[in-house]
Design an enzyme around this catalytic site. Structure first.
Site, PDB file in Angstrom:
ATOM      1  CD  GLU A  44      -2.951  -1.239   2.204  1.00  0.00           C
ATOM      2  OE1 GLU A  44      -2.811  -0.530   3.224  1.00  0.00           O
ATOM      3  OE2 GLU A  44      -3.930  -1.986   2.022  1.00  0.00           O
ATOM      4  CB  CYS A  53      -3.550  -6.115  -5.903  1.00  0.00           C
ATOM      5  SG  CYS A  53      -4.914  -4.965  -5.778  1.00  0.00           S
ATOM      6  CD  GLU A  55      -4.853 -10.448  -6.454  1.00  0.00           C
ATOM      7  OE1 GLU A  55      -4.224  -9.555  -5.851  1.00  0.00           O
ATOM      8  OE2 GLU A  55      -6.051 -10.671  -6.253  1.00  0.00           O
TER       9      GLU A  55
HETATM   10  N1  THU Z   1      -6.037  -6.485  -2.344  1.00  0.00           N
HETATM   11  C1  THU Z   1      -5.183  -7.359  -2.958  1.00  0.00           C
HETATM   12  O1  THU Z   1      -3.954  -7.267  -2.810  1.00  0.00           O
HETATM   13  N2  THU Z   1      -5.728  -8.333  -3.732  1.00  0.00           N
HETATM   14  C2  THU Z   1      -7.057  -8.602  -3.820  1.00  0.00           C
HETATM   15  O2  THU Z   1      -7.448  -9.554  -4.483  1.00  0.00           O
HETATM   16  C3  THU Z   1      -8.022  -7.745  -3.110  1.00  0.00           C
HETATM   17  C4  THU Z   1      -7.464  -6.507  -2.521  1.00  0.00           C
HETATM   18  C5  THU Z   1      -5.456  -5.487  -1.428  1.00  0.00           C
HETATM   19  C6  THU Z   1      -5.481  -4.060  -1.905  1.00  0.00           C
HETATM   20  C7  THU Z   1      -5.451  -3.303  -0.585  1.00  0.00           C
HETATM   21  O3  THU Z   1      -4.092  -3.221  -0.136  1.00  0.00           O
HETATM   22  C8  THU Z   1      -6.196  -4.212   0.378  1.00  0.00           C
HETATM   23  O4  THU Z   1      -6.178  -5.500  -0.216  1.00  0.00           O
HETATM   24  C9  THU Z   1      -7.624  -3.781   0.650  1.00  0.00           C
HETATM   25  O5  THU Z   1      -8.326  -3.620  -0.523  1.00  0.00           O
END
Ligand code: THU
Length: 132
Positions: A44, A53, A55
């Site tokens: 983040e 994210c 992925e």
């Molecule tokens: N997030 C991911 O890394 N992958 C997902 O599939 C869903 C959301 C992260 C983004 C953010 O840092 C936190 O989860 C909340 O949305």
């Protein structure tokens, strides 16, 4: 490697998540066509829109190491009991490097698992013809 072994790699990756704002840790374990596994966690930023994210982090790790085609990914969340699927941006990025029948698994701390293909998660891809 079994699906649960792949989930375990995703959970270990999630322990490295940098998620001080959402406090929602996510890990991903991505399988390349040569069987190698690449992991990523969410990273983040205080400018929230810059968050990467798990992925997409895993895709970048793998592509930087020379992999271009992936057959499966497991996404594990440590801070929700139920499964949380990839966001829209990640679905599109995954579809760049996966055939439509590649498998996406996601799960939380509970026993429930969702299994889908990237074609199901990102259907009617109007830009497919532009992809390599
Ligand atoms: N997030 C991911 O890394 N992958 C997902 O599939 C869903 C959301 C992260 C983004 C953010 O840092 C936190 O989860 C909340 O949305």
């Amino acid at each position: 490697m079994s699906v649960e072994e792949l989930f375990e790699k995703a959970r270990v990756a999630a322990l490295s998540a940098y998620a001080p704002y959402s406090k929602f840790r996510v890990g991903a374990a991505l399988v390349a066509d040569d069987g190698s596994v690449w992991t990523g966690c969410n990273v983040e930023n205080r400018s929230f829109g810059l968050t990467v994210c798990a992925e997409r982090n895993a895709v970048c790790q793998a592509v930087a190491a020379g992999r271009r085609l992936f057959t499966a990914i497991a996404v594990a969340t440590l801070d929700s009991e139920g499964p949380v699927g990839p966001c829209g941006a990640c679905r599109q990025v995954l579809s760049e490097f996966m055939r439509p029948d590649a498998t996406v698994f996601f799960g939380g701390t509970g026993l429930e698992r969702v299994t889908a293909t990237i074609g199901q998660l990102y259907p009617l891809d109007s830009l497919r013809e532009l992809a390599r």
